[in-house]
Design an enzyme around this catalytic site. Sequence first.
Site, PDB file in Angstrom:
ATOM      1  N   TYR A  82       0.823  -1.203   0.000  1.00  0.00           N
ATOM      2  CA  TYR A  82       0.000   0.000   0.000  1.00  0.00           C
ATOM      3  C   TYR A  82       0.861   1.258   0.000  1.00  0.00           C
ATOM      4  O   TYR A  82       0.664   2.162  -0.823  1.00  0.00           O
ATOM      5  CB  TYR A  82      -0.935  -0.010   1.213  1.00  0.00           C
ATOM      6  CG  TYR A  82      -1.988   1.069   1.156  1.00  0.00           C
ATOM      7  CD1 TYR A  82      -3.097   0.927   0.316  1.00  0.00           C
ATOM      8  CD2 TYR A  82      -1.888   2.228   1.921  1.00  0.00           C
ATOM      9  CE1 TYR A  82      -4.065   1.914   0.248  1.00  0.00           C
ATOM     10  CE2 TYR A  82      -2.855   3.213   1.857  1.00  0.00           C
ATOM     11  CZ  TYR A  82      -3.944   3.053   1.024  1.00  0.00           C
ATOM     12  OH  TYR A  82      -4.890   4.038   0.957  1.00  0.00           O
ATOM     13  N   LYS A 124       1.076   3.903  -3.143  1.00  0.00           N
ATOM     14  CA  LYS A 124       0.593   5.273  -2.959  1.00  0.00           C
ATOM     15  C   LYS A 124       1.720   6.286  -3.127  1.00  0.00           C
ATOM     16  O   LYS A 124       1.500   7.400  -3.625  1.00  0.00           O
ATOM     17  CB  LYS A 124      -0.089   5.419  -1.599  1.00  0.00           C
ATOM     18  CG  LYS A 124      -1.421   4.678  -1.510  1.00  0.00           C
ATOM     19  CD  LYS A 124      -2.406   5.136  -2.574  1.00  0.00           C
ATOM     20  CE  LYS A 124      -3.764   4.487  -2.428  1.00  0.00           C
ATOM     21  NZ  LYS A 124      -4.743   4.960  -3.438  1.00  0.00           N
TER      22      LYS A 124
END
Length: 255
Positions: free
Chosen positions: A156, A160
Amino acid sequence: MTSSSKGPVALITGAGSGIGLACARRFAAAGYRLALLDIDPKAVEAACAALRDSGTEALPFVGSVADETAVESAVDAAEQDLGPIELLINSAGVASNKPTFELSLADWERVVSINLTGTFLVSRIVGAKMAARSRGVILNLGSMFGTVAAPRRAGYCGTKAGVDMLGRVLAIEWAEHGIRVNTIAPGYVRTPFVDDLIAEGRMDEPALLGRTPLKRMAAPEEIADLAIFLASDAAAFITGQTIGIDGGWTAYGYV
């Protein structure tokens, strides 16, 4: 953005729920006509039905942002039915919370394909059409975890952070084509998904609120309000930026 007599057209991915749906409602209220893309057919159909009931022209499209053919088909159909897409909101994304030693290649590839490759694909496909018209705005949904690190979130945080840098590259590359690109980086947002995690004991709400200077999570509508500003002519000189909306989380240096 300057509205046409029928209202400008926005494509929003991941619009069946959460932040994407909040953005759809907010832009509908501002007079936009909407093309909503989501992997969940029931969710995106229900979202469009509710928007149409409130007087908004909204078309549902089903497909993964990581599927180039599906994205191209949706974009072409949206422009044929609604007109030129002036705004793209890349909201589709998935979470990934697992110790890195337990993170399989399949787990890694899934989060990369949706969060990063999906943002790239939709941006490239829509951006090419915007460039031909010398006008457009692209808003990517990043995360505060693209700026600060957190354990168990290698996929993640990595994706991102990639979305953040991708947005900066596109902003400076496509500025000559009249396209602005910015990234919105939320902190914890109170969505139904987050409520479920709290109810299941998989998220420690008191600890999260205690770590957040403003002592609460964001509402999805607050993310949508930032998006409506960044899409407007009031933000005409803002591009290549990542704007945090995290209640002070990334500014707070203490545990």
